[in-house]
Design an enzyme around this catalytic site. Structure first.
Site, PDB file in Angstrom:
ATOM      1  N   LYS A 120       0.848  -1.186   0.000  1.00 28.57           N
ATOM      2  CA  LYS A 120       0.000   0.000   0.000  1.00 28.57           C
ATOM      3  C   LYS A 120       0.886   1.240   0.000  1.00 28.57           C
ATOM      4  O   LYS A 120       1.796   1.356   0.812  1.00 28.57           O
ATOM      5  CB  LYS A 120      -0.919  -0.010   1.229  1.00 28.57           C
ATOM      6  CG  LYS A 120      -2.033   1.015   1.169  1.00 28.57           C
ATOM      7  CD  LYS A 120      -3.039   0.812   2.294  1.00 28.57           C
ATOM      8  CE  LYS A 120      -4.203   1.786   2.164  1.00 28.57           C
ATOM      9  NZ  LYS A 120      -5.209   1.593   3.218  1.00 28.57           N
ATOM     10  N   GLU A 177     -19.584  -3.497  11.133  1.00 30.38           N
ATOM     11  CA  GLU A 177     -20.431  -2.680  12.002  1.00 30.38           C
ATOM     12  C   GLU A 177     -21.525  -3.482  12.693  1.00 30.38           C
ATOM     13  O   GLU A 177     -21.840  -3.225  13.864  1.00 30.38           O
ATOM     14  CB  GLU A 177     -21.050  -1.532  11.194  1.00 30.38           C
ATOM     15  CG  GLU A 177     -20.069  -0.477  10.749  1.00 30.38           C
ATOM     16  CD  GLU A 177     -19.281  -0.849   9.498  1.00 30.38           C
ATOM     17  OE1 GLU A 177     -18.403  -0.074   9.097  1.00 30.38           O
ATOM     18  OE2 GLU A 177     -19.541  -1.936   8.927  1.00 30.38           O
ATOM     19  N   ARG A 207     -25.491  -0.376   8.431  1.00 27.09           N
ATOM     20  CA  ARG A 207     -25.338  -1.829   8.333  1.00 27.09           C
ATOM     21  C   ARG A 207     -25.564  -2.530   9.664  1.00 27.09           C
ATOM     22  O   ARG A 207     -25.593  -3.749   9.722  1.00 27.09           O
ATOM     23  CB  ARG A 207     -23.953  -2.153   7.779  1.00 27.09           C
ATOM     24  CG  ARG A 207     -23.801  -1.687   6.348  1.00 27.09           C
ATOM     25  CD  ARG A 207     -22.502  -2.108   5.741  1.00 27.09           C
ATOM     26  NE  ARG A 207     -21.385  -1.327   6.237  1.00 27.09           N
ATOM     27  CZ  ARG A 207     -20.151  -1.382   5.710  1.00 27.09           C
ATOM     28  NH1 ARG A 207     -19.900  -2.195   4.711  1.00 27.09           N
ATOM     29  NH2 ARG A 207     -19.182  -0.648   6.203  1.00 27.09           N
TER      30      ARG A 207
END
Length: 615
Positions: free
Chosen positions: A277, A361, A389
Site C-alpha cells: 500500500k 459494524e 449496516r
C-alpha cells in the site's frame, strides 16, 4: 509523467512497456491527488494489478466489481477518463468511486465494503441464466474480509460452480500463510509458466481421451492429498475455489500471465496477491494509513497544504477519554476507523478498553450489546452511513433488552467530496424508529462533552449523539441537555433546527430582525423522543413554521413536528421543511451542497421570508 489521453492499447503492449506505463501512472497519480485530494495509498498499491487486468479483460463488457472502490483511479485513467481527473471528487466532476452512470466500464457502485463477491456472483448467475458470454471479476481487499458479508458471498460463490474470479488484494493481513521451506518451494513451482501450461494442456487432453476424465479425477485427488500434507489447507479451496497464490501483486508481468491462466479456468477462482500500500511514494509507503485519504499536499515533502483544525471527532474523543478516566466500565469500539472517529488518544490511554473490530459494524453493535448486558458501558464511534449496516442489531440485540449502548454517530449530514455513499442523511430517520432510543444533536464542541456525559451517566437504554464532519461553526455555546428550548423569542415565524444547522439559523434570525420580523428560534437538543411542547406553544403564537435540517426529507424531524402539530390541533398558516430533499445528494464541498439543497444561510433566509410573508 503521463498524458492521460495517450494511453496505449494495453492488449498489444509488451511486458516491458507495461512496466514503464505503471511507473508513469504511479507518478501521475501522486501529482494528481496532491492537487485534488483523495485516496492515495490504496491506488498506488494496485497500479500493476489494474494494468494487468486491463491487459487481459475488456471492462466494457467483462464485469470488474470493486470492493469499496477507492482504489479505482488507475482504472478510470485507463478507461479514457484521464483528462477529467483534475475534477476528481469535485462538484460535477469525476467521482472518487466507481459509478456506472459515469462510464460503462464501472460495473457497480462501490462505496461501502465487503459486498463485491456477492454482487459479482449475482452478475455471474445472471450471465448464465441469460446465456451470455463475459467474465466477472471481484476485487476485494484484506480489510474488507473483516466484514461478514464477504464470507457469505465467498461461501455461496465457492459452491456455485459459476466461472468467477475473485482477486484478494492482501496489503497488510496474513491470510492462508504458507509456512516452511517446502511449502514456499511448492507455491513457487505451482505458479511457474511451464507448470501452468502443462496443467492446462493435461486437463484438455484428459477431457477428450477415452477414460481420461476418470483418470484425471483420480490423479487430481492424489495430487490434492499430497499437497495438503505439505501445505496448510486453504480455506478458499475448502469453500470450492481454485486457489492461486499468494503472489507478488506489484509484478505486472507475473500478474498478466496468471490472469490469463485464471481466465480460462471453469468455475470459481481465487487469486491471492500481496501488494504494498502506497508503493512508489516513500511517505505513503512509510505511513499508508495516513495517506489512505488525503487533502491537497506537497509532493516533495508529503505535508498537507492546509493543516486540519479541531473537529467534532476530536472533541468527542477527548470528552470520552475524560469520562473513561472516572469510570472503568467505559469502553470504546471502532470499525476500522480509529483515527477518523477520534479514538486514537483513547487507545493510547486505555488500550485494554479499546476494541477495533474491523469493517464489521453489525458485529460491533452486537458485541457492544453483549458488553452492556454484562455491565460495561460500551461506546461505538461510527460514521453515520456505516452504522446503517448495524440496523438489525440495533433493534434485535440492543433495543429489545433496553441495553445501555452509546453511539457516537460521526459524519452526520453532508460530508462533501465522497458523495452519495458517505453522506450521513438517514440516521435521524432510522434511529428514530428504534424503540427506547435517545438521540442527541450537539451544535458545538462544548455540547459534545455535555451531551456525552449525560448519555453515559444519566440516560438509560440506547443513546446516540449525531455530529458532523469537521469543525464547529460560529456558535460555541452550550445549551445543555434540555430536550428542546426557545433560544430567541419572537412572534413573526418559528424557526426550528438542531446540530450543525443552528449557527445558520441564528444568522437568519438576525437578518429577519433587520427586515422587521421578530422570529422565534427553537433549538432541539434531543431529537428522539421528540419534545413537542415548546414547538406547539411557539407555533400557536406565530402560526408559521420553518424547520431546517441536514437530512433526507423522508423521516425528517420536520415531518414529525408537522404530524405532532396536527395531532395537537395547532393550526399552521405557512410551513416550510428545508431538508436535502428526496434524492441522493452528489459530491462536492459541503458549502456547495448546502447551496444545492437550499440549506445555506442565504437560501434559508429567503425561505423564512416567504413563510413570514405568506398570507
Amino acid at each position: 509523467m503521463i498524458e492521460f489521453d495517450e494511453i496505449p492499447d494495453l492488449k498489444t503492449i509488451t511486458d516491458g512497456e507495461a512496466e514503464a506505463l505503471c511507473a508513469r501512472l504511479r507518478s501521475s497519480v501522486v501529482d494528481m491527488v496532491s492537487r485534488t485530494g483523495g485516496h492515495l495509498a490504496s491506488n498506488l498499491g494496485v497500479v500493476e494489478l489494474t494494468v494487468a487486468l486491463h491487459r487481459v479483460f475488456d471492462t466494457g463488457r467483462d464485469r470488474l466489481v470493486f470492493d469499496v472502490g477507492h482504489q479505482c483511479y488507475i482504472h478510470k485513467i485507463l478507461t479514457r477518463r484521464g483528462s477529467a481527473m483534475d475534477t476528481l471528487r469535485s462538484f460535477g466532476g469525476i467521482s472518487g468511486f466507481p459509478k456506472p452512470k459515469e462510464s460503462v466500464h464501472d460495473a457497480f457502485i462501490a462505496g461501502h465494503a465487503s459486498n463485491s463477491v456477492s454482487v459479482a456472483l449475482g452478475m455471474a448467475r445472471a450471465r448464465t441464466l441469460l446465456g451470455e458470454d463475459y467474465h466477472v471479476i471481484a476485487l476485494i481487499g484484506d480489510g474488507a474480509l473483516t466484514g461478514g458479508l464477504a464470507y457469505e458471498g465467498l461461501s455461496n460463490a465457492g459452491l456455485s460452480r459459476e466461472p468467477l474470479l475473485v482477486i484478494l488484494n492482501d496489503n497488510g493481513m496474513s491470510i492462508t500463510k504458507n509456512v516452511g521451506g517446502v511449502a514456499q518451494h511448492l507455491a513457487h513451482q505451482r505458479l511457474k509458466p511451464q507448470y501452468l501450461r502443462f496443467k492446462k494442456g493435461y486437463r484438455k487432453v484428459m477431457s477428450v481421451l477415452p477414460g481420461g476424465k476418470t483418470f484425471y479425477r483420480v490423479t487430481h485427488k492424489v495430487k490434492t492429498a499430497v499437497k495438503e500434507t505439505l501445505l496448510p489447507c486453504s480455506m478458499f479451496e475448502d469453500m470450492g475455489f481454485t486457489y492461486l497464490g499468494p503472489v507478488d501483486g506489484n509484478d505486472v508481468r507475473g500478474l498478466t500471465r496468471l490472469l490469463r491462466y485464471a481466465k480460462d479456468i471453469s468455475g470459481p477462482v481465487l487469486l491471492h496477491i500481496r501488494t504494498v500500500k502506497g508503493k512508489g511514494y516513500p511517505p505513503a509507503e512509510q505511513n499508508p494509513d495516513a495517506y489512505h485519504g488525503v487533502s491537497k499536499f506537497c509532493v516533495q515533502t508529503g505535508a498537507p497544504l492546509h493543516a486540519s483544525g479541531p473537529s467534532y471527532s476530536g472533541a468527542f474523543g477527548a470528552a470520552l477519554c475524560e469520562l473513561a478516566e472516572k469510570d472503568r466500565r467505559v469502553c470504546a469500539i471502532t470499525a476500522a476507523m480509529r483515527d477518523g472517529t477520534g479514538l486514537k488518544q483513547f487507545e493510547a490511554q486505555f488500550p485494554e478498553r479499546f476494541f477495533d473490530v474491523g469493517i464489521s459494524e453489525g458485529h460491533a453493535v452486537a458485541m457492544a450489546a453483549g458488553m452492556a448486558k454484562q455491565g460495561c458501558v460500551p461506546v461505538f464511534a461510527v460514521y453515520s452511513s456505516f452504522l446503517q449496516r448495524g440496523y438489525d442489531m440495533l433493534i434485535h440485540d440492543v433495543a429489545l433488552l433496553g441495553l445501555h449502548v452509546v453511539f457516537g454517530v460521526d459524519r452526520a449530514g453532508l460530508v462533501g467530496e465522497d458523495g452519495e455513499t458517505h453522506h450521513g442523511l438517514f440516521d435521524v430517520a432510522y434511529l428514530s424508529t428504534v424503540p427506547g432510543m435517545n438521540l442527541y444533536a450537539p451544535s458545538s464542541f462544548a455540547e459534545v462533552g455535555t451531551m456525552l456525559r449525560h448519555a453515559l451517566q444519566e440516560v438509560k437504554g440506547p443513546v446516540a449523539l449525531r455530529y458532523p464532519r469537521g469543525g464547529e461553526g460560529s456558535y460555541h455555546g452550550d445549551a445543555g441537555t434540555t430536550p428542546s428550548l426557545i433560544t430567541k423569542e419572537g412572534q413573526g415565524v418559528t424557526l426550528v433546527t438542531y446540530g450543525a444547522t443552528y449557527p445558520d439559523i441564528l444568522a437568519v434570525a438576525e437578518r429577519l430582525e433587520e427586515a422587521g420580523c421578530q422570529p422565534e428560534v427553537i433549538k432541539l437538543n434531543r431529537l428522539c423522543p421528540l419534545d413537542l411542547e415548546p414547538v406547539c406553544r411557539s407555533v400557536a403564537k406565530t402560526g408559521r413554521l420553518l424547520v431546517a435540517e441536514e437530512v433526507m426529507a423522508m423521516g425528517s424531524i420536520g415531518e414529525k413536528l408537522c404530524a405532532g402539530l396536527a395531532e395537537a390541533g395547532v393550526p399552521l398558516k405557512a410551513v416550510r421543511l428545508c431538508t436535502t430533499g428526496r434524492d441522493f445528494v452528489p459530491q462536492g464541498t459541503v458549502d456547495q451542497l448546502r447551496r444545492l439543497c437550499g440549506l445555506d444561510s442565504e437560501s434559508l433566509y429567503r425561505a423564512a421570508m416567504e413563510v413570514w410573508k405568506h398570507e
